[in-house]
Design an enzyme around this catalytic site. Sequence first.
Site, PDB file in Angstrom:
ATOM      1  N   GLU A 261       0.632  -1.095   0.180  1.00  0.00           N
ATOM      2  CA  GLU A 261      -0.008  -0.101  -0.031  1.00  0.00           C
ATOM      3  C   GLU A 261       0.888   1.327   0.079  1.00  0.00           C
ATOM      4  OE1 GLU A 261      -2.952  -0.245   3.003  1.00  0.00           O
ATOM      5  OE2 GLU A 261      -3.714  -2.121   2.384  1.00  0.00           O
ATOM      6  N   HIS A 279      -7.719   1.850   1.272  1.00  0.00           N
ATOM      7  CA  HIS A 279      -7.716   1.485   2.569  1.00  0.00           C
ATOM      8  C   HIS A 279      -8.851   2.543   3.477  1.00  0.00           C
ATOM      9  CE1 HIS A 279      -5.608  -0.986   5.764  1.00  0.00           C
ATOM     10  NE2 HIS A 279      -6.691  -1.140   5.993  1.00  0.00           N
TER      11      HIS A 279
END
Length: 530
Positions: A261, A279
């Site tokens: 990420e 997220h």
Amino acid sequence: MAKPIVLIAEELSPATVAALGPDFEIVTVDGTNRESLLAAVKTASAILVRSATQVDAEVIASAPNLKVIARAGVGLDNVDIKAATSAGVMVVNAPTSNITSAAELAIGLLLSSARHIPDADASTKAGKWQRAKFTGAELYEKTVGIVGLGRIGALVAQRLAGFEAKLIGYDPYVTSARADQLGVELVALEDLMKRSDFITIHIPKTPETTGLIGSKEFDLAKANLRIVNASRGGIIDEAALYDALKAKRIAGAALDVYVSEPPTGSPLLDLDNIVLTPHLGASTDEAQEKAGISVAKSVRLALAGDLVPDAVNVAGGVIDSSVKPGIELMENMGQLLFGITGGHVTSIDFEVRGEIAAHDVTVLKLAGLKGFYQNAVEEQVSYVNAPVLASTRGVEVKLAVDPRSDEYRNVTTIRATLTDGSSHSVSGTVIGPKLIQKIVNINGYDVDLAMAEDLVLLIYADRPGVVAIYGKAFAENNINIAAMQIARNSKGGKALSVITVDSPVPPAVLEEVRVAIKADVLKAIHLNLA
């Protein structure tokens, strides 16, 4: 006295600071600035972070006063839990703060994939009107597979029930009875992959769940399957997902979490049949505020020396209200047992009898260990490192429970075996609406003694005149006896006297008494009452 310093290393809601209250000095620092963080943490008793601040072994070693690390959220990838535990530092998070937000996002991703909402939005904003291109699918009467029926999975199931979908689930740790309560049919993962029109994932990432859904699973799926992952990146094999989407073996996917990420360079970014979000599971105002308030309350508990139910490096969990009164009792009993034994033990056994044995009583073992070791070592002893102190000293610790208790509703016992093979024990209970702590047995002698700061324990041959001897010695040295219990194992056998005094008894007076009554055991024990 100076107020304990609470270091806030990332931006938290004003409600978080308000929840901490006026008892602390609040210091803020940019936790991503390593030099500033290491300097600020030196005097901190607590540090509050979110996900950006790395609280590793170096930070923990730089903070000699640190008692608690609080993560305002669920994940703890940025906290070195092992180093914290070794240092006796409690680590807490807010495990339930974002569950509603995460469940609602999963539903949103399901609908976004089913109805092509993101692409339809972009197309319309670009001046197009492509109704036929974005024909979607209903959830009504479709089969939705839920992987993981924990707190978030359960919320998702409850919300999906309103769509009148057929719910099936895979979770090897959930009973059929619990699944029935949720309206979910428990199935094997293979069956779930074959039957589902939609799948949503709600499980933690572990070695066992990493890559749980890969090429083999996608080969079993229907062509119209749409799959959502808003739990942890890596549970779906991203390469296998790309292949399945690219080849149209499944209809679509939606991800909020990724192996890396942000997912920079991922081939998934090039597909038009996948919805991707950054997220966002916990990214609601409500979740952030709940997380901050939750960890602020935990910090207050930790700095007050109390057990924190959300401490991730303390065994136990939520403590039943019937168990809580025994926590202080067990800590005090641990101190008393240390005073009797001197700490030279090879094993410590805990026994819990009565009604509370139906609940998780791990906390009572922790409290007893904390009490036992708090006068045994120089370092700070907490619920976190007390088991570590026992383990590193080779002390075996056991906990036994039994719902039967003949004399009391609940009774707890701590028994220690010494290096010479002898054993000593203390039993206690909490009685009445005022929750009075009572010692009811010491080394097999029945007593009825309220907990007190200063106790004198004597074991001697049962005979007349002994009480007069030590009573006179205490009186001559201006030591007031507040209470006294005498028990014996048999007439003319060994007797135990436990005396509560208003002030500590000097060693010289103790030796005078020991010689005068020919005591087998004589101990003066001071308790720092919990």
